[in-house]
Every structure is written in structure tokens, then in C-alpha cells.
Design an enzyme around this catalytic site. Structure first.
Site, mmCIF file in Angstrom:
data_model
loop_
_atom_site.group_PDB
_atom_site.id
_atom_site.type_symbol
_atom_site.label_atom_id
_atom_site.label_comp_id
_atom_site.label_asym_id
_atom_site.label_seq_id
_atom_site.Cartn_x
_atom_site.Cartn_y
_atom_site.Cartn_z
ATOM 1 N N GLU A 199 0.873 -1.180 0.000
ATOM 2 C CA GLU A 199 0.000 0.000 0.000
ATOM 3 C C GLU A 199 0.903 1.221 0.000
ATOM 4 O O GLU A 199 1.697 1.412 0.919
ATOM 5 C CB GLU A 199 -0.886 -0.013 1.233
ATOM 6 C CG GLU A 199 -1.857 1.126 1.297
ATOM 7 C CD GLU A 199 -2.716 1.075 2.550
ATOM 8 O OE1 GLU A 199 -3.299 2.133 2.867
ATOM 9 O OE2 GLU A 199 -2.803 0.032 3.209
ATOM 10 N N ASP A 218 -5.673 11.544 8.321
ATOM 11 C CA ASP A 218 -4.548 10.677 8.664
ATOM 12 C C ASP A 218 -4.128 10.878 10.116
ATOM 13 O O ASP A 218 -4.335 11.930 10.711
ATOM 14 C CB ASP A 218 -3.345 10.980 7.757
ATOM 15 C CG ASP A 218 -3.590 10.583 6.319
ATOM 16 O OD1 ASP A 218 -4.322 9.600 6.087
ATOM 17 O OD2 ASP A 218 -3.056 11.259 5.425
#
Length: 127
Positions: free
Chosen positions: A49, A60
């Protein structure tokens, strides 16, 4: 069968989890990102990823935010992220690569254009 289908199907048949590694592309540097990705794959990662740094990463956590800020400060871009995927595909055409990022750069580029570029670079999925 797609690379993602294959890896999850195999893991399901073997009753095991998939080893997935996340890397913020461009951190600690562009060259190091490619080296780290190759090392992760050589070390047994079954799915990679790659995170696209974004200028306003509100969704995030602190670690990914900081890595993204440092990557952006060094000139990391969406195009360079796609370049990393292309470079990885030169030596590995079996491991799925999923790109994690925000929709804003995709929308700005144009969804269809981005999807064509991502597919050409060897990206298997988006998060």
C-alpha cells in the site's frame, strides 16, 4: 484473475491473513521509498500500500501526516508516486499495489485520466 483477487483467494484457501505493508511515498526520500518498497517485497510483503502525500491530511494519523509533510517538502507529487509504482512493476508484476490518498488530486487531474494513468502504472486498487 486480478492480483488482488489472487492474493486474497490464496490466503482464504490457506486460512491465513495477507501481509500488507504501508509506505508513504517520498519518505524519507524518493530513492529510499523505492528501496524500502523493494525490501518489503523481498521480506515477504504480499500486498503493498503506497500512500500519496497530501497537503491537508486531516483524516490521517500523526505519523502519516508527518511523513507526508516531509515527503511534500522534498517535492513528492502524484506523478512521482505513479513513477514508483512503474519502477516496482519492472521487477514485480505479481504483488498487488494499492494506492492510498485523498480524492482532491484525483478530481483535480480528472478521474478518467487518473484511472488510466494508475492502471498503466500497475496500481491494482485505491483507498
Amino acid at each position: 484473475m486480478s492480483r488482488l483477487d489472487r492474493i486474497f483467494s490464496t490466503a482464504g484457501e490457506e486460512n491465513r491473513t495477507v501481509v500488507s505493508i504501508y509506505l508513504t511515498v517520498g519518505f524519507p526520500s524518493l530513492d529510499a521509498s523505492l528501496e524500502l518498497a523493494r525490501a518489503a517485497l523481498a521480506g515477504g510483503a504480499e500486498l503493498l500500500e503506497i500512500g500519496v502525500p497530501f497537503s491537508d491530511p486531516l483524516a490521517d494519523g500523526a505519523t502519516i501526516q508527518l511523513a507526508g509533510q516531509r515527503a511534500l517538502a522534498q517535492g513528492m507529487t502524484l506523478d512521482r508516486t505513479l513513477d514508483i509504482a512503474r519502477d516496482l512493476r519492472k521487477t514485480d508484476d505479481k504483488t498487488p499495489i494499492v494506492m492510498m490518498g485523498y480524492y482532491n488530486p484525483i478530481h483535480s487531474r480528472g478521474v478518467n485520466r487518473f484511472l488510466e494513468q494508475a492502471r498503466e502504472a500497475g496500481i491494482d486498487g485505491l483507498i
